[in-house]
Structure formats: structure tokens, C-alpha cells
Enzyme design. Structure first.
Site, short mmCIF file in Angstrom:
data_model
loop_
_atom_site.label_atom_id
_atom_site.label_comp_id
_atom_site.label_asym_id
_atom_site.label_seq_id
_atom_site.Cartn_x
_atom_site.Cartn_y
_atom_site.Cartn_z
N LYS A 22 -7.28 62.21 12.63
CA LYS A 22 -6.92 61.79 13.99
C LYS A 22 -7.64 62.66 15.04
O LYS A 22 -8.22 62.15 15.99
CB LYS A 22 -5.40 61.89 14.14
CG LYS A 22 -4.85 61.52 15.49
CD LYS A 22 -3.36 61.20 15.39
CE LYS A 22 -2.45 62.41 15.52
NZ LYS A 22 -2.41 63.03 16.86
N SER A 23 -7.60 63.97 14.83
CA SER A 23 -8.21 64.88 15.82
C SER A 23 -9.71 64.62 15.95
O SER A 23 -10.26 64.57 17.06
CB SER A 23 -8.01 66.33 15.39
OG SER A 23 -6.66 66.68 15.45
N GLY A 97 -0.92 62.59 23.28
CA GLY A 97 -1.15 63.78 24.09
C GLY A 97 -2.61 64.21 24.02
O GLY A 97 -3.19 64.68 25.02
N ASP A 318 1.40 71.00 13.08
CA ASP A 318 1.69 69.59 12.76
C ASP A 318 2.31 69.42 11.38
O ASP A 318 2.90 68.38 11.08
CB ASP A 318 0.40 68.75 12.83
CG ASP A 318 -0.10 68.61 14.27
OD1 ASP A 318 0.68 68.86 15.21
OD2 ASP A 318 -1.28 68.24 14.43
N ARG A 391 5.59 61.95 12.77
CA ARG A 391 5.67 63.00 11.72
C ARG A 391 7.11 63.21 11.24
O ARG A 391 7.32 63.63 10.11
CB ARG A 391 5.05 64.30 12.22
CG ARG A 391 3.55 64.14 12.53
CD ARG A 391 2.77 65.42 12.51
NE ARG A 391 1.50 65.25 13.21
CZ ARG A 391 0.41 64.68 12.69
NH1 ARG A 391 0.41 64.23 11.46
NH2 ARG A 391 -0.69 64.56 13.42
C1 S3P Z 1 -4.50 68.56 18.35
C2 S3P Z 1 -4.02 69.79 18.66
C3 S3P Z 1 -2.61 70.17 18.48
C4 S3P Z 1 -1.91 69.24 17.50
C5 S3P Z 1 -2.18 67.79 17.81
C6 S3P Z 1 -3.66 67.51 17.73
C7 S3P Z 1 -5.93 68.28 18.59
O1 S3P Z 1 -1.94 70.09 19.72
O2 S3P Z 1 -0.52 69.48 17.49
O3 S3P Z 1 -1.51 66.95 16.90
O4 S3P Z 1 -6.44 67.24 18.10
O5 S3P Z 1 -6.57 69.08 19.26
P1 S3P Z 1 -1.96 71.28 20.82
O6 S3P Z 1 -3.35 71.41 21.34
O7 S3P Z 1 -1.00 70.84 21.88
O8 S3P Z 1 -1.50 72.48 20.08
#
Ligand code: S3P
Length: 432
Positions: A22-23, A97, A318, A391
Site C-alpha cells: 500500500k505504501s 491518511g 501497523d 487492520r
Molecule cells: C505510512 C506511514 C505510517 C503508517 C501508514 C502508512 C506510509 O503512518 O502507519 O499505514 O505509507 O508512509 P505515519 O506516517 O502516520 O506514521
């Protein structure tokens, strides 16, 4: 809201290719949208979140085309060659987010007015963390009491030297993406080193990025060129199956095409401490990302226990819900601290994990920044509230595999945010 019934299992057997990370999918989609030329992205995440990002890229003028089906699907993105257009409507980030925070940095230097909106859960998440550095770079950004909807009046940006106050790869990425398009060289120092997909992705698209110890620097005014890439399998999705396999002494699970970027493998360290035995069968590199085949079994004597705190907590943030979900079945239990960030994810994950563990009859003590879950417990099938958090839905499907009786996961459809195939794969791999 859909209800999924999960029955206990005897072991987890077989091999699995989890969908694209996903990231990484978010980052490739965003940089492909900004770049010049057509990028071809294979094994792109099937989760709803990265598709929200693709929708935003289309609204900003990129052309997004999907060819083929299932695992053979390729996403083609014809980028805007450095110039986003003003979107006709608000940019809808859905539940994501990552989309909202990283996109804010990507679009901040473009001379338009942007509004970024999302669903109810996204509207509760803190956005001041990106407003601070981006407004220091010169952009006008308005929030509503620290939250979305976000309004951005794009303008020329000036480089900054920024120390990230909280470990967040999303905040780091927003600053790097803005820095790429600013005047001067932007520098950033992280208190804890977070996932480095943005650094690899920027380099893959042709940008120059320097690291000096913990300090990253990126010069502004760099242009990006389209790439062909295969997204590695998502280790945070694989985490559910790794934890499931470890609940049973007879399990044997092989994960193919799995992303094994060292900034994402803290989970494997903790599982090793608990008693997992891993064999890396193959490993190779694509655009800076490690992809391999991993086999997992559990050591004789079952799972021990673990203490998770400090930088380790940030590096497997996560994966904490699923680790908490298997904790009662360990011998010595799991203690989690320094995890206050979990309270501002897609849900308050500390509160929901505690509530759902109790719904299955577990003993657990809640702290503001974590929880203590004693080991050696027997859980009963119960009614789980996903809180519309992907999750949480998946973590408690794993807890259900060793419980007595059936478990009902309410709001199971949330799994589709990152892993729509989850329940089907669970059925396929569980021996009952
Ligand atoms: C992510 C960073 C993390 C993670 C999120 C994905 C990313 O969040 O919890 O699921 O893809 O950079 P934070 O940057 O708020 O820690």
C-alpha cells in the site's frame, strides 16, 4: 455493514502472494502522476486507499488506465510533466491518511486552490503535523481545528531545514515531495528512521536525494521521468498470515514476491523473538526495494513473549493490532508501550484492540500509550467491532483461529481498504 464468521483452525498451510504494498503503491502513483511520460505499475495494491490516490491523480490531470485483470493487471499513469491542473472538485482521499498527507506536499507548489476531503475517520485524524512544515515553506494551508477538510492555496515554496517531531513517514514524504519542487535544498532529520519508500521511489523516478547520517537532503527544481515498476507484496498484509501460521505448531507458510525492505521488517524481528523460524528462499532488488520469498514455521515449544517499546514501536506501528491479537496465545504475553500514535490511526486502535480482546474473554490492561496482554490465555469466539478499521477487522479474524467457538467480525468489509482478498485467502490457507 457486513458480518464475517471466522471458525477456529488447526493449522495454516500453503503459499500466498499478497497484493502490492500500500505504501509503495501510493508513492508510485503520486510520482507517476507528476512525472513526464507513462509509468507502468504492475502488482499495484488492490486496496481502496491507493485507488483513492489514483483518483486524485486523475483529478489533477494525469491519465490513469487499467489494463488486464487480477494479478496480471497493469496500471498505466501518463503524468502531467510537472504541472498539475486545478481540479474541478475537491480531492477525495477516502479513508487514506497517506493520500491526504503526502498529496498535500506534492501539490503545494502548484498555483491553484485545492480542497482535500475524506471520510468520517479521516476527518478525525491530525493534520497539523503537515501544516507546520508546509506553511514554513510558504504555502497557505487551512485546516478545520487541526483536521480535514484541508484547503491549500498553492504557491512558490522555499526550502526548509526540518526536524520531524514525531516519527512519521507520511510527514517526511510530504516535506520531501514539497522540497522536490521548492527553491533551494530542503533538509530533514528524523528522530526515528521510518519506512524509506519515498527515498527509493524518488530515486527510481530520477530525482537526486542525499543522506548524511540521519539527515536527508533534496534539491528543488528536479524533474521526474516515468518508470516501469512491479510493486512488492505488502508485508503489513502478510503480517496477518504470518501471525496466523505461528498459532499452530504444524503450520507451513510460504510468501512469494514479498516486500522485505529493512525499514519494514521489524515485525520479523519480533516474531523471531517470539519463536518464529524464517527462511529467506530468494531475494532480489527492484528500484531499491527488496522482494523475496519467505518461509515461516514455529519453533518447538510455541510462542514465547515480547516487550515492544521505543523506536521498535514506531517501526511496526501497523502490525501492533495483530501482534496484540495473538498475544493471549503466547506463553509470556506481550507488552506494548510508546504507541500513542495508535490512538490516531483509522480508529483509536488501542481502545478497539482492548475492547475486542475483552469481547473474546481475554485479560488485558490498557495504558494511554499501549497495553499489557498476559500470555497463556484461552479465548472464546465473540462479537468483534471493527470500528470500520481494516487492520482491526483482520487482526481479530486471526485471534478467532485459536478461540473456542465461532467469532463474528462486524464491519468486516473494512478489510478492503488495504486487502480485499483477505477473507478468501484466509479460507484457502486455514486447515480446519
Ligand atoms: C505510512 C506511514 C505510517 C503508517 C501508514 C502508512 C506510509 O503512518 O502507519 O499505514 O505509507 O508512509 P505515519 O506516517 O502516520 O506514521
Amino acid at each position: 455493514m457486513s458480518i464475517q464468521i471466522v471458525r477456529p483452525a488447526r493449522s495454516v498451510q500453503g503459499s500466498l502472494v499478497v497484493p502490492g504494498d500500500k505504501s509503495i503503491s501510493h508513492r508510485y502513483a503520486m510520482l507517476a502522476g507528476l512525472a513526464e511520460g507513462t509509468s507502468r505499475l504492475s502488482n499495484f495494491s488492490t486496496g481502496a486507499d491507493p485507488h483513492s490516490t489514483l483518483g486524485c491523480m486523475a483529478a489533477l490531470g494525469a491519465t490513469v488506465t487499467k489494463t488486464g485483470e487480477g494479478r496480471a493487471q497493469v496500471i498505466e499513469v501518463l503524468g502531467v510533466a510537472g504541472e498539475f491542473k486545478e481540479p474541478a472538485a475537491a480531492l477525495d482521499c477516502g479513508n487514506s491518511g497517506s493520500t491526504m498527507r503526502m498529496l498535500s506536499g506534492l501539490i503545494a507548489s502548484h498555483p491553484h486552490t485545492f480542497t482535500l476531503v475524506g471520510d468520517h475517520s479521516l476527518t478525525l485524524r491530525p493534520m497539523e503535523r503537515i501544516r507546520k512544515p508546509l506553511s514554513a515553506m510558504g504555502v497557505k494551508m487551512e485546516l478545520v481545528e487541526g483536521h480535514a477538510p484541508i484547503t491549500i492555496q498553492g504557491s512558490e515554496l522555499t526550502a526548509i531545514d526540518f526536524d520531524t517531531p514525531i516519527p512519521s513517514a507520511q510527514v517526511k514524504t510530504a516535506v520531501l515531495f514539497a522540497g522536490l519542487q521548492a527553491t533551494g535544498t530542503t533538509s530533514l532529520t528524523e528522530s526515528v528512521r521510518t519506512r524509506d519508500h519515498s527515498e527509493h521511489a524518488l530515486k527510481a523516478f530520477g530525482a537526486v536525494l542525499k543522506r548524511d547520517g540521519e539527515r536527508l537532503s533534496i534539491a528543488g527544481g528536479q524533474k521526474l521521468k516515468a518508470i516501469d515498476a512491479t510493486v512488492p507484496g505488502d508485508i503489513s498484509s502478510a503480517a496477518f498470515f504470518l501471525c496466523a501460521a505461528l498459532l499452530f505448531p504444524d503450520s507451513n507458510l510460504v510468501l512469494d514476491s514479498l516486500g522485505m525492505n529493512p525499514t519494514r521488517t521489524a515485525l520479523l524481528d519480533v516474531l523471531t523473538l517470539l519463536g518464529a523460524k524464517f527462511r529467506v528462499l530468494t531475494v532480489e532488488e527492484h528500484h531499491g526495494e527488496m522482494i523475496g520469498t519467505l518461509q515461516v514455521n514455529v519453533a518447538q515449544g510455541g510462542l514465547k513473549g515480547a516487550d515492544i517499546s521505543g523506536a521498535l514501536t514506531a517501526q511496526l506501528i501497523d502490525e501492533l493490532p495483530v501482534l496484540a491479537a495473538i498475544a493471549p496465545y503466547t506463553r509470556d504475553g506481550i507488552r506494548i508501550r510508546d504507541a500513542q500514535e495508535l490512538r490516531v490511526k483509522e480508529s483509536d486502535r488501542i481502545a478497539l484492540v482492548v475492547k475486542n480482546l475483552k469481547a473474546m474473554g481475554a485479560e488485558v490492561t490498557e495504558y494511554e500509550d499501549g497495553m499489557d496482554i498476559p500470555g497463556g490465555q484461552t479465548l472464546k469466539g465473540g462479537v468483534i467491532d471493527s470500528g470500520t478499521d481494516h487492520r482491526i477487522a483482520m487482526a481479530f479474524a486471526i485471534a478467532a483461529l485459536r478461540a473456542e467457538g465461532e467469532t463474528e467480525i462486524h464491519g468486516a468489509e473494512a478489510a478492503a481498504i488495504s486487502f480485499p482478498e483477505f477473507f478468501a485467502y484466509l479460507d484457502e490457507l486455514c486447515v480446519r
